[in-house]
Structures are given as C-alpha cells and as structure tokens.
Design a protein around this motif. Structure first.
Motif, mmCIF file in Angstrom:
data_model
loop_
_atom_site.group_PDB
_atom_site.id
_atom_site.type_symbol
_atom_site.label_atom_id
_atom_site.label_comp_id
_atom_site.label_asym_id
_atom_site.label_seq_id
_atom_site.Cartn_x
_atom_site.Cartn_y
_atom_site.Cartn_z
ATOM 1 N N HIS A 264 34.454 -46.944 -100.852
ATOM 2 C CA HIS A 264 33.196 -47.526 -101.342
ATOM 3 C C HIS A 264 32.972 -48.861 -100.643
ATOM 4 O O HIS A 264 33.822 -49.747 -100.720
ATOM 5 C CB HIS A 264 33.264 -47.784 -102.858
ATOM 6 N N VAL A 265 31.830 -48.983 -99.978
ATOM 7 C CA VAL A 265 31.511 -50.236 -99.278
ATOM 8 C C VAL A 265 30.258 -50.832 -99.902
ATOM 9 O O VAL A 265 29.280 -50.122 -100.129
ATOM 10 C CB VAL A 265 31.255 -49.978 -97.769
ATOM 11 N N ARG A 266 30.268 -52.128 -100.212
ATOM 12 C CA ARG A 266 29.077 -52.821 -100.721
ATOM 13 C C ARG A 266 28.877 -54.106 -99.926
ATOM 14 O O ARG A 266 29.845 -54.795 -99.604
ATOM 15 C CB ARG A 266 29.244 -53.236 -102.191
ATOM 16 N N ALA A 267 27.613 -54.425 -99.660
ATOM 17 C CA ALA A 267 27.304 -55.716 -99.028
ATOM 18 C C ALA A 267 26.942 -56.720 -100.108
ATOM 19 O O ALA A 267 26.291 -56.381 -101.093
ATOM 20 C CB ALA A 267 26.131 -55.553 -98.069
ATOM 21 N N THR A 268 27.371 -57.948 -99.914
ATOM 22 C CA THR A 268 26.996 -59.036 -100.823
ATOM 23 C C THR A 268 27.300 -60.353 -100.104
ATOM 24 O O THR A 268 27.366 -60.391 -98.874
ATOM 25 C CB THR A 268 27.708 -58.902 -102.195
ATOM 26 N N HIS A 269 27.516 -61.430 -100.822
ATOM 27 C CA HIS A 269 27.882 -62.705 -100.190
ATOM 28 C C HIS A 269 28.568 -63.573 -101.227
ATOM 29 O O HIS A 269 28.481 -63.294 -102.431
ATOM 30 C CB HIS A 269 26.647 -63.418 -99.626
ATOM 31 N N LYS A 270 29.246 -64.613 -100.767
ATOM 32 C CA LYS A 270 29.924 -65.467 -101.746
ATOM 33 C C LYS A 270 28.857 -66.137 -102.609
ATOM 34 O O LYS A 270 27.800 -66.515 -102.113
ATOM 35 C CB LYS A 270 30.841 -66.484 -101.068
ATOM 36 N N SER B 220 39.851 -48.154 -109.105
ATOM 37 C CA SER B 220 39.131 -46.993 -108.594
ATOM 38 C C SER B 220 40.073 -46.190 -107.704
ATOM 39 O O SER B 220 40.936 -46.757 -107.032
ATOM 40 C CB SER B 220 37.936 -47.496 -107.783
ATOM 41 N N ALA B 221 39.871 -44.857 -107.699
ATOM 42 C CA ALA B 221 40.673 -44.021 -106.791
ATOM 43 C C ALA B 221 40.250 -44.277 -105.357
ATOM 44 O O ALA B 221 40.946 -43.947 -104.409
ATOM 45 C CB ALA B 221 40.465 -42.558 -107.144
ATOM 46 N N ALA B 222 39.076 -44.879 -105.205
ATOM 47 C CA ALA B 222 38.546 -45.136 -103.865
ATOM 48 C C ALA B 222 39.106 -46.429 -103.296
ATOM 49 O O ALA B 222 39.506 -47.324 -104.029
ATOM 50 C CB ALA B 222 37.029 -45.232 -103.935
ATOM 51 N N MET B 223 39.109 -46.504 -101.970
ATOM 52 C CA MET B 223 39.339 -47.790 -101.323
ATOM 53 C C MET B 223 38.033 -48.573 -101.469
ATOM 54 O O MET B 223 36.945 -48.010 -101.281
ATOM 55 C CB MET B 223 39.641 -47.569 -99.850
ATOM 56 N N THR B 224 38.108 -49.830 -101.848
ATOM 57 C CA THR B 224 36.886 -50.594 -102.106
ATOM 58 C C THR B 224 36.769 -51.747 -101.116
ATOM 59 O O THR B 224 37.732 -52.479 -100.888
ATOM 60 C CB THR B 224 36.879 -51.123 -103.552
ATOM 61 N N VAL B 225 35.576 -51.884 -100.535
ATOM 62 C CA VAL B 225 35.365 -52.893 -99.488
ATOM 63 C C VAL B 225 34.109 -53.693 -99.817
ATOM 64 O O VAL B 225 33.018 -53.119 -99.928
ATOM 65 C CB VAL B 225 35.170 -52.230 -98.105
ATOM 66 N N ASP B 226 34.244 -54.986 -99.994
ATOM 67 C CA ASP B 226 33.064 -55.846 -100.120
ATOM 68 C C ASP B 226 32.832 -56.540 -98.787
ATOM 69 O O ASP B 226 33.735 -57.194 -98.246
ATOM 70 C CB ASP B 226 33.249 -56.880 -101.245
ATOM 71 N N VAL B 227 31.626 -56.369 -98.244
ATOM 72 C CA VAL B 227 31.253 -57.001 -96.971
ATOM 73 C C VAL B 227 30.460 -58.256 -97.300
ATOM 74 O O VAL B 227 29.370 -58.170 -97.876
ATOM 75 C CB VAL B 227 30.385 -56.047 -96.121
ATOM 76 N N LEU B 228 31.004 -59.419 -96.965
ATOM 77 C CA LEU B 228 30.311 -60.680 -97.267
ATOM 78 C C LEU B 228 29.453 -61.078 -96.075
ATOM 79 O O LEU B 228 29.943 -61.236 -94.960
ATOM 80 C CB LEU B 228 31.328 -61.784 -97.589
ATOM 81 N N MET B 229 28.170 -61.256 -96.340
ATOM 82 C CA MET B 229 27.199 -61.428 -95.251
ATOM 83 C C MET B 229 26.977 -62.885 -94.852
ATOM 84 O O MET B 229 26.150 -63.162 -93.989
ATOM 85 C CB MET B 229 25.864 -60.795 -95.662
ATOM 86 N N GLN B 230 27.716 -63.823 -95.446
ATOM 87 C CA GLN B 230 27.413 -65.227 -95.112
ATOM 88 C C GLN B 230 27.746 -65.587 -93.666
ATOM 89 O O GLN B 230 27.289 -66.607 -93.161
ATOM 90 C CB GLN B 230 28.116 -66.200 -96.068
#
Ligand SMILES: Cc1cc2nc3c(=O)[nH]c(=O)nc-3n(C[C@H](O)[C@H](O)[C@H](O)COP(=O)(O)OP(=O)(O)OC[C@H]3O[C@@H](n4cnc5c(N)ncnc54)[C@H](O)[C@@H]3O)c2cc1C
Length: 294
Positions: free
Chosen positions: A56-62, A87-97
């Motif tokens: 699971h990949v989500r974009a966000t920022h600090k 979560s059973a998934a690997m989780t990735v937060d992409v920080l856009m700053q």
C-alpha cells in the motif's frame, strides 16, 4: 527484499509521519523523493514486490492536514495511528516535501509548472515573483496544504459560480506516477485528469502540475491587528468606532471637495450654479478656477 533496496538513495526518515494536528501515521517505509524519476523507479520496484505481498502506497507530507486517515498507508477505517505491521501489506508513505520546486514559468501564457509537494504559501510567493497571481478563491485558506493534497481531496476555496472555486479549476496538466511506476502526463479535461481531481490519490502519486494563473493585481490586503481573544467584544466595538470615525471623516472630506468643485464650476460659468451653490470666486486654490474668475 530489504527496505533499503527499494529506496534508490531517497532519504528514509523515521517510520512515522505526524499530522499538523498531532495524529501519527506509521508505515513500513517512509520515502522523501526529490524527482518524478526517483519516485517512479521506487514504485516500479514496489510493483514487482506486490506480486508476492500486497503493498500500500500513499502520498502525503510532514504535518499533513487531512484529519481523515487517507494519507496513512497502514490505516484502516479512519484510524491513523495503527502500528506499521498491523496490516498484512507492506505500507509506504511517500512524503512530498522534497518535491516543492518551480519547474517552469510561462510568462506569456501566465502559467507555472510546479512540483506537487509545493505548499499554498510557496505557490502564491512564486506566482508573485513571476508577476502573476493565483486566483485566491481557487485555494483553501491554509498556507501549509500541498498542491497534490488539495487536488486529491478536491478541497475548495470560496469562489462562486463562474469563478475558479477549486485548485483543479486552474489546473491544465498533471504529471503523475501510477501503481506500476509508469509516468503519465494528462490534460485536466482527460478521463485521468478528472479522476485525479478528488480521487484521494487512488490513481497514483501526482508529481507535477501546470496551473493557469492571472496577471497580478495591485491590491494589497494587510492585517495590522494581532489581538488576543480575551476582550473580543470590546476590541470589535473599538474597531467599529474607529471605522465609523473614519467613515465620517471621509464623508466630510468628500462633501467639502464636492462643494469646492461646485463653486469652481459656478465661477467659471460666470454666476451661481443651478443648485444654488455660492462661494467666493478666486478663493479656490485651483488654478483653473482662479484664472476663470479673472
Ligand atoms: C474528502 C476531503 C475533502 C476536503 N475538503 C476541503 C475543502 O473543501 N476545503 C478545505 O479547506 N479543506 C478541505 N479538506 C481538509 C484539508 O484541507 C484537505 O485534507 C487537504 O487535502 C489537506 O492537504 P494536505 O496537503 O495536507 O494533504 P494530505 O493530508 O497530505 O493528503 C490528503 C489526501 O491527498 C492525498 N495526496 C496528498 N498528496 C498527494 C499527491 N501528491 N498525489 C496523490 N495524492 C496525494 C493523500 O494520500 C490523502 O488521500 C478536505 C479533506 C478531505 C479528506
């Protein structure tokens, strides 16, 4: 595959991301890309990994501003602060700053192309540096929101019918990376462009956006009063009194100017005006009335 193999030199900050309101997202990996190519390469690797394990990949920022849990890759059913391994998934937060730069500016077309991690405040400053302005009604009133976040939530400004009332109204082109790591360039009016605006990031990560701006105006609004709210009603009443005094002074000055103009007009036509205004010809400071009064 080890986490470090996927990051292509991107900084991996801690495994937590804080919101502006103190909520915390936790993810297996937290990436801070600085270019579309870097992000696309990482997502390609996650796509390969996803054949063995959900990712699971989500974009966000600090200091993200969403109070809903959409920015958190590990979140479910509105809960932000689940452990990364919940979560059973690997989780990735992409920080856009790390993607907050001006890419190009087109003075003649009055457009700017900027990276999607740019904040509202920076966008307004950069537009001004280019002699342009963002239609203010098109953006929400919080300086720390990002362009990608505003587009994904279709967060609105205060424009009314016929004027831009959301950032997507002034977007002409969107560059984005899909779940396979492919980079796309989509017109705002294309099916992809329409899905991205208000799509909460499910189509992919928006990396770059072209905005149709307008020529900068010459009106400056400045707020001079910074008051605590401990004497709110007293302060409002005091401001109202100042405002009433200013209005009265302005009205008196306008009346005096109108009277002087009427006298000057009467003198130049050699008599008393039809409205009965009279005054001493030659007493005006205006050179035209002085000369006409002889
Ligand atoms: C459904 C919804 C509607 C809202 N409407 C308004 C409104 O009308 N006016 C207002 O002032 N506020 C509104 N808000 C509150 C807040 O202004 C928004 O959440 C705003 O998007 C927060 O900006 P941010 O940059 O901090 O985004 P974040 O909180 O970081 O992210 C918000 C959403 O956008 C996604 N996202 C962020 N960046 C990208 C990107 N580069 N590419 C793809 N997806 C991305 C995230 O994954 C998440 O789903 C709304 C919030 C939500 C959830």
């Amino acid at each position: 595959m080890a986490a470090g193999d996927l990051t292509f030199g991107m900084q991996i900050s801690s495994h937590e991301v804080s919101s502006a309101y103190g909520m915390v997202c936790r993810a297996t990996e937290v990436l801070v890309p600085t270019s579309t190519e870097q992000l696309a390469a990482a997502i390609k690797s996650y796509a390969k990994l996803a054949t063995k394990q959900p990712v699971h990949v989500r974009a966000t920022h600090k200091y993200y501003h969403s109070t809903a849990s959409f920015p958190c890759a590990a979140a479910t059913a509105g809960q932000h602060d689940l452990p990364a391994d919940s979560s059973a998934a690997m989780t990735v937060d992409v920080l856009m700053q790390g993607m907050d730069q001006l890419v190009t500016a087109g003075a003649a077309a009055k457009t700017i192309t900027v990276q999607a991690g740019m904040t509202v405040s920076s966008m307004i400053t950069i537009a001004k540096q280019q002699g342009l302005a963002v239609p203010l009604m098109a953006v929400p009133n919080y300086g720390g929101l990002t362009i990608g976040g505003i587009m994904a939530t279709a967060a609105t400004g205060t424009g009314t019918a016929g004027s831009p009332s959301a950032l997507c109204d002034i977007v002409t082109n969107i560059q984005w990376v899909d779940g396979k790591g492919e980079v796309h360039s989509s017109d705002r009016s294309s099916p992809e462009g329409r899905a991205i605006c208000g799509g909460l990031g499910v189509t992919g990560v928006v990396t770059q956006v072209t905005l149709q701006l307008q020529e900068a105006g010459k009106v400056l609004v400045r707020t001079n009063a910074h008051l605590a709210d401990t004497r709110l009603m007293d302060d409002i009443e005091a401001m109202q009194k100042v405002s009433v005094r200013r209005s009265a002074a302005t009205a008196a000055a306008a009346a005096a100017a109108a009277a002087a103009a009427a006298v000057a007009a009467a003198c130049s036509s050699g008599g008393v005006s039809s409205s009965g205004v009279s005054g001493k010809c030659g007493s005006s400071s205006s050179s035209s009335s002085s000369s006409s009064s002889g």
